[in-house]
Each structure stands twice: as C-alpha cells, then as structure tokens.
Design a protein around this motif. Structure first.
Motif, short mmCIF file in Angstrom:
data_model
loop_
_atom_site.label_atom_id
_atom_site.label_comp_id
_atom_site.label_asym_id
_atom_site.label_seq_id
_atom_site.Cartn_x
_atom_site.Cartn_y
_atom_site.Cartn_z
N GLN A 452 -2.11 5.18 1.05
CA GLN A 452 -0.73 4.80 0.77
C GLN A 452 0.17 6.03 0.74
O GLN A 452 1.28 6.00 1.27
CB GLN A 452 -0.64 4.05 -0.56
CG GLN A 452 0.75 3.50 -0.86
CD GLN A 452 0.78 2.71 -2.14
OE1 GLN A 452 -0.15 2.73 -2.94
NE2 GLN A 452 1.87 1.99 -2.37
N LYS A 457 -2.94 3.74 8.32
CA LYS A 457 -3.15 2.31 8.62
C LYS A 457 -4.64 2.01 8.53
O LYS A 457 -5.35 1.87 9.52
CB LYS A 457 -2.63 1.98 10.02
CG LYS A 457 -1.17 2.37 10.25
CD LYS A 457 -0.23 1.56 9.39
CE LYS A 457 1.23 1.91 9.68
NZ LYS A 457 2.18 1.16 8.85
N GLU A 461 -4.24 -0.34 3.39
CA GLU A 461 -3.05 -1.11 3.76
C GLU A 461 -3.40 -2.59 3.96
O GLU A 461 -2.64 -3.48 3.57
CB GLU A 461 -2.43 -0.55 5.03
CG GLU A 461 -1.11 -1.21 5.38
CD GLU A 461 -0.63 -0.86 6.76
OE1 GLU A 461 0.59 -0.78 6.95
OE2 GLU A 461 -1.47 -0.69 7.66
#
Length: 506
Positions: A452, A457, A461
């Motif tokens: 985060q 990605k 997430e």
C-alpha cells in the motif's frame, strides 16, 4: 515419509477449509456492499447499478450457498476447471490473481531469503562472541529494528533512499565534512565489531577511516556512481577470497582434495566469463537459468570426483566459488548497462509501482528497472525479519553450546570451526527452521501494508479492494494463496527436520 506427507496434506486441507469458511462469513458481514447506492436508490441509473451489483455478488442467495459455489470452483483448481468467481465489476478473479500473486511472492521470497542469510549469519556471530561489544551493538540494533513500524520505515526509505538519492545521483559529489564524518562513523563501527585488544581495535579504526576517506573522493573522481565498472580482475580476487574463506571455515588449506576443486572452479568461472560475454550481452531468462544449473552441477561433479572422504566440504567450497562468480558476472553486466539505464530513467529509484509504465529497454535495462522497483519494499520487509532471525539464532546457538556433546567435541581436539558449524549450528537449525516457516506467513501479512505504501499491484491490493467492496471473491483468493503457502512452508519445515537431525524419524 510419503505416508506422513499425505497425512499432513489431509490435515492442511481441513485447516484451509475451516479458515475459508470463517473468512468468507466474516467478509460477508463486514459491511453492506450496497451502502453507497442506497441513498440514491430512487435514481433509475443508480437503481440499475444496484441491481447489477446484486446479480454480480449473488446477494439474493444465502452466504453459505454462495460459499459452497465458490468452494466448488476453488476445488476445480486442483481437479477440473479452476473458477474463483468474479469481482464486483464482473472481472474474473483468477486473471487478477496471477499477476498479483507473482508480484507479491517475488517480493516476499526475496526478502525472506535475504533475511535468512543475513539474520542467521549475524546470529551465529553474536552467539560465538557473546557479551562482546559486537554482541551488544547487534542486540541493540535488533531490538530497535524489531520495534519499528513497517509503514514508518517505508516512508523513511522513500524519502532518503529514493527521493534524496535520485536528487544526488544527478550530480554525485561529497563535501569534505561528509567524507570525514563517514570515515569516522564506519571506522567506529568496525572498531566496535572487532575483538581483541584496544590496540588492534584502534588499528582497525585507522585503516578503515583512511580507506574510506581515500575511496570516496577517488570513486567520485572516477565518476563511478554514474559509470560503474568492475572487470575480470575484481571478480577473480573476490572469488578467490570466497574460496579461501570457505576453506578456512571447513577443513583449512592443507587438504588438496578440497582446495583443488575450488581452484578448478575459479579457473572455470573466469573462462566462462570471457566465453559468454557476447551471449550475456542480451540474454533471456532461460540462458540465465541454464547458467545457474551449470554453476551448481559443475562444482558438485568436481567435488564428488576429487573430494574423497571430504566430498561435502569440496562440493561446498567449489559451489561457493561458482555461485559467487555467476553473481558477480551478472553484476558486471549490470554495471555496463547502468549508464544506458540512467539515460532512459534519470531518477532510477522509484517509489510507486512494481515496474515503470511503458518502459522499453534491453533485457538488462528492464532487469535494472524491476530491480530498482523491488529494492525499497524488499528492504522494508527484510529489516524486521533480520532482527528476529538474528535473535532466535543467537538464543538457539547459545543453548546448544552449553550441551554436553559440545564439550565432548572440544575435548576430542576438533577444530573450533568444526565444532561450531558441524555440531552447534546444525542442531540449532531445528528451531530456526520452525521460525522461518512460521514467519513466512507473517511476512506476507506485512507485505499488505508495504504494498500500500509503495503502490504495488499485488495480493495486498486485491485483499483491500475486496474487503472495501464487501466482495468475498478477491478476499478468498488472497486467503487461498497465502494460506496455501503458509501450509506448504510448515510442511517443508517438518520434512527438513529429518534432513537436519538424523535422530528425527517420521
């Protein structure tokens, strides 16, 4: 052993099943997936969107029936057609899981490997030099690192190791005050780490301070930070030093059956360095994988052939030389590629994402791009694990060194390196393996926060998006992968027990 593994797999499957039921239920009751739309339910467009979400999430069906439907698709991943459902937007979760899992697992695996190597090495050294200045310094540093919040470390690294470094690399230079201060600090660190008399420590401080004070302006004058270089001479010196260290810590330099395979391996490394230069100028992953296989297979064959009764030591010494040589060869190619990479990416250390969008470069330039993106989050995850591994290793080694068989080994006249590595360290590994297996799942949990902060990605997430939308499918995909990996590592730790300690039988 096979019966034990099958039994453990069965128990693990039951654990994963119960965990999946609990997580699915908690996700479904964690919020209202339609909360943001209810206030505007009279709007026809919003009403249509609400109905579409109800259909996408199958909200008209009781949660346990939805879970059974998901479970049927998940079981298909083992036998049949894999189907992990769709998210709130209608996208297949399985397609998202592939890239997310690859992104997170490469980050976690690399950080765990680094933490194991560094943490265990530091733990062994502090146990050998118990209650020395070195032990006190490492203990203090370990407690500090262990107590640091992950997100705070990540923010500090983004500021100082990325933003400030990117500003500095545009015009790298050191002021006289920076050179003097760095030389003094590094000299003090080495002096405190060194054992022996104060005369020896002061001599170490002087040597390190002078070397650092000369090296920093010299490398700046060479423009090494923008045009790094290493060359075959440095590689040859380093691999010979690694081979000598491997010999010194095992059987010494007197055994020809050990140092001869290491020497032959060093010669082969330099031959391959020159012979493969053009091939490695623009390689692919299959070529690098083939090189890794050769770096393991050739020294193993030499050690088995020439080692005699010292076969394990010969294989270890020869393999340490070839693996170090392979690593330095890759580093040398990366050094050559660095100026071209800097031309494509003037600010090399990124703070967001796992790769640079629309980056087009050679194999090595892309390798550097992925590596610089991976650098900071890997350090964040490794720092805390290094602190814990060093403490656990130190405690295990100290406990083992007080056993009767350690005193017996020393009384028989065995060299201290044999007593430490073959008797103490091998028995201490049993508890260390347990900690590593348990810590792997914890590192994945820490990766959620790290991803985060750095905008990765990955699995984090996927998990957060599913939880925010009260969408069980992405959350269950996260649980399936992380829970499966945790179970697998615990199974591997049980198998490794029998390999480490011959007293353990399944």
């Amino acid at each position: 052993m096979l019966q034990f593994i099958l039994r453990r797999l069965g128990v693990s499957a039951i654990v994963l099943l119960l965990a999946s039921v609990l997580v699915y239920f908690l996700t479904t009751i964690s919020g209202d997936p339609l909360a943001g739309m209810r206030e505007q339910a009279n709007d026809p467009k919003v009403a249509a969107q609400m109905q579409a979400r109800i259909v996408a999430l199958d909200l008209d069906t009781p949660w346990f029936l939805r879970y059974l439907k998901w479970l049927g698709g998940a079981v298909g991943c083992v036998w049949g057609q894999c189907n992990l459902g769709t998210d709130v937007n209608g996208n297949a979760v399985l397609d998202q899981l592939g890239s997310a899992a690859a992104s997170t697992l490469r980050l976690v695996l690399l950080s765990v490997v680094i933490a194991c190597i560094v943490g265990i090495l530091v733990g062994v050294l502090t146990a050998i030099r118990q209650y020395s200045d070195f032990d006190y310094i490492i203990t203090f540093a370990a407690f500090v690192l262990f107590s640091l919040p992950v997100f705070w470390v990540a923010v500090l690294l983004k500021e100082y190791a990325a933003i400030n470094y990117n500003n500095w690399i545009a015009n790298p230079s050191f002021s006289p005050a920076q050179i003097v201060l760095t030389a003094i600090i590094l000299g003090l660190i080495v002096m405190l780490f060194m054992g022996g008399s104060w005369k020896r420590r002061l001599l170490s401080f002087g040597i390190v301070a002078v070397v650092v004070g000369v090296a920093m302006p010299y490398f700046t004058w060479l423009r090494f930070w923008q045009y790094p270089q290493m060359g075959p001479a440095v590689i040859a010196v380093v691999i010979l030093a690694v081979g000598a260290f491997a010999l010194q810590t095992t059987v010494g330099f007197k055994e020809r059956r050990v140092w001869l395979p290491a020497l032959i391996s060093a010669v082969l490394v330099m031959v391959v360095y020159y012979a493969s230069w053009n091939l490695l100028s623009e390689p692919n992953w299959w070529i690098l994988l083939g090189g890794l296989v050769l770096a393991i297979a050739v020294p193993w064959a030499l050690g088995v052939w020439l080692g005699g009764r010292f076969r394990p030591q010969a294989v270890g010494a020869a393999m340490s030389v070839t693996l170090t040589g392979a690593f330095l060869t890759i580093v040398d190619h990366l050094f050559v590629t660095w100026p071209g990479f800097m031309a494509l990416k003037p600010r090399p250390i990124s703070t967001i994402g796992s790769n640079t969008p629309n980056f087009k470069g050679t194999f090595w330039e892309s390798f550097l791009d992925n590596g610089t993106q991976l650098l900071l989050p890997t350090i964040v995850l490794a720092v805390v694990s290094i602190a814990s591994y060093s403490r656990y290793t130190r405690a295990a080694m100290i406990d083992v060194q007080g056993q009767d068989y350690m005193r017996t080994a020393r009384s028989k006249g065995l060299p201290e390196r044999t007593v430490i590595l073959r008797h103490a360290f091998r028995n201490a590994l049993i508890s260390i393996v347990t900690i590593v297996a348990m810590d792997f799942a914890a590192v994945i949990g820490g990766a959620v926060i790290t991803e985060q902060v750095f905008g990765w990605k990955g699995m984090g997430e996927l998990f957060q998006t599913g939880l925010k939308n009260v969408d069980p499918a992405p959350v269950m995909a996260f649980v399936l992968v992380t829970g499966g990996v945790a179970v697998l590592f615990n199974l591997l730790s049980d198998v490794i027990y029998a390999l480490i300690d011959p007293r353990i039988r399944v």
